[in-house]
Design an enzyme around this catalytic site. Structure first.
Site, short mmCIF file in Angstrom:
data_model
loop_
_atom_site.label_atom_id
_atom_site.label_comp_id
_atom_site.label_asym_id
_atom_site.label_seq_id
_atom_site.Cartn_x
_atom_site.Cartn_y
_atom_site.Cartn_z
N ASP A 142 -40.54 -84.47 24.51
CA ASP A 142 -39.58 -85.15 23.65
C ASP A 142 -38.78 -86.08 24.58
OD1 ASP A 142 -37.26 -85.90 22.26
OD2 ASP A 142 -37.17 -84.03 21.12
N ARG A 186 -47.93 -93.20 2.46
CA ARG A 186 -48.10 -91.83 2.96
C ARG A 186 -49.37 -91.66 3.78
NH1 ARG A 186 -50.64 -88.05 1.22
NH2 ARG A 186 -50.63 -88.63 -0.98
C1 LIG Z 1 -32.03 -85.72 17.04
C2 LIG Z 1 -33.12 -85.16 17.88
C3 LIG Z 1 -34.29 -84.67 17.30
C4 LIG Z 1 -34.50 -84.62 15.80
O1 LIG Z 1 -34.57 -85.89 15.25
P1 LIG Z 1 -34.16 -86.23 13.73
O2 LIG Z 1 -34.44 -87.68 13.65
O3 LIG Z 1 -32.74 -85.83 13.54
O4 LIG Z 1 -35.08 -85.41 12.86
C5 LIG Z 1 -35.29 -84.21 18.16
N1 LIG Z 1 -35.12 -84.20 19.48
C6 LIG Z 1 -34.00 -84.66 20.07
C7 LIG Z 1 -33.88 -84.62 21.56
C8 LIG Z 1 -32.97 -85.15 19.29
O5 LIG Z 1 -31.84 -85.58 19.89
#
Ligand SMILES: *Cc1c(COP(=O)(O)O)cnc(C)c1O
Length: 383
Positions: free
Chosen positions: A175, A51
């Protein structure tokens, strides 16, 4: 070993970067270290603990992703949402303001619209760099985007975004899940931090939940300090599985790119299809931006049928392509955003966001493209 070096090409880094050299046996793979208790060699030494995000298998992933995204450092999480939530909570406090792209992953939308305002963080939404610029205030702390976005594959000009952020002293975050580090490296373009849901392309086999933040050592150390308190770590076995997936990332993404490009052109020419959203198509509104900042256009596309009422028939007729929500795995998946990720929006909100009832999103897998084309041709016939 110098395989973390930024001078190596991405395919080489996928295979070698970060590997834990097994001194005991000379094995080619990183061993799995399962301990949650580690002896402290001396009082000054760092205490290893899962952790604390500092155990050997976590560090393998951190080094590999830092190399692939050309960043100074990285920290791996137990899910994409753990990475996103920890990043935002590590940087935002009550009274501050943050700007978000209005076309984000559903879980991120939920986090931003439900949790952040409750903590006193003010939130604004915009579509592109010009809109973000108009929303900046003295208390704005960060701008957060997805490019390409879900499910319309909209692209944001990352160089323009980085310039805007630097001019106003505002942190820029992306992202990068849909693009992967193989197709797009935002950090060298000036973006401050890259986040991935490693559940998707990075692991690539639809069997691990994980997330990652890649940035400067300073940002990663700040995020890690908060992460230790929030606790969203990934365990050694899952790290090892993710490491194995990452070794073939470049190879898989190359095939995802090729298959999605071919399927996009096939669908665009099909009489039952009204519109295809894929950044690699010249008619995509941000095709020029995508071509500038991406080396491949990715494995995700979405399309609209002329007759939305035929969506169910399409999904039930597909034999290889499976109706399912996730994405980025070796298998092709299809979903209908108006009924899944964007189901909680009102019809008016969906219309404003251009998410029509006939919109289907495809995560194009690495199967033989002839089989995928035949599957769609049969399922779309006599729509
Ligand atoms: C799936 C996804 C997430 C979230 O990820 P998890 O691993 O499901 O928590 C965030 N951003 C995008 C673009 C995703 O496709």
């Amino acid at each position: 070993m110098t395989t973390d070096s930024h001078t190596h090409h991405l395919s080489t880094l996928c295979v070698h970067a970060g590997t834990y050299r097994d001194q005991t046996t000379g094995g080619a793979c990183s061993p799995i270290f399962t301990s949650t208790a580690f002896a402290v060699p001396n009082p000054a030494a760092e205490n290893l603990y899962p952790r604390c995000f500092n155990t050997p298998n976590q560090q393998v992933i951190n080094r590999k992703l830092a190399a692939l995204e050309k960043g100074e450092a990285a920290v791996v999480f137990g899910s994409g949402m753990a990475a996103i939530a920890t990043f935002l909570l590590a940087h935002l406090k009550a009274g501050e303001h943050a700007i978000f792209q209005n076309d984000l992953y559903g879980g991120s939308m939920q986090l931003i619209s439900q949790e952040l305002p409750r903590l006193g963080v003010q939130v604004s939404w915009g579509a592109n760099v010009a809109e973000f610029a108009a929303l900046i205030r003295p208390e704005t702390r960060l701008i957060y985007v997805e490019s390409p976005s879900n499910p319309l594959l909209r692209c944001v000009d990352l160089v323009a975004l980085a310039t805007l952020g630097k001019r106003h002293g505002v942190l820029t975050v992306i992202d990068n899940t849909f693009a992967t580090p193989i197709n797009q490296n935002p950090l060298p373009l000036g973006i401050d931090a890259v986040i991935h849901s490693a559940t998707k392309y990075l692991n690539g086999h639809s069997d691990v939940n994980a997330g990652i933040v890649v940035a400067s050592a300073e940002i990663v150390s700040r995020v890690t300090a908060s992460a230790v308190s929030f606790g969203g770590m990934l365990d050694a076995h899952a790290c090892s599985q993710l490491e194995r997936g990452l070794k073939t990332l470049a190879l898989r993404v190359q095939r995802h790119n090729e298959n999605a490009g071919t399927l996009a052109r096939f669908l665009a020419a099909h009489p039952a299809v009204a519109r295809v959203n894929y950044p690699g198509l010249p008619e995509h509104p941000e095709h020029a931006i995508a071509a500038r900042q991406m080396s491949g256009f990715g494995g995700m596309l979405s399309f609209e049928l002329h007759q939305p009422e035929h969506v169910d028939r399409l999904l039930s007729r597909l034999k290889i392509v499976m109706p399912a929500l996730s994405l980025g795995g070796v298998e092709s998946l299809i979903c209908v955003p108006s009924r899944s990720s964007h189901r909680t929006m009102t019809p008016a909100q969906r219309q404003r966001a251009a998410i029509s009832d006939g919109l289907s999103r495809v995560s194009v897998g690495i199967e033989d493209i002839e089989d995928l084309l035949a599957d769609f041709a049969a399922a779309l016939s006599m729509q």
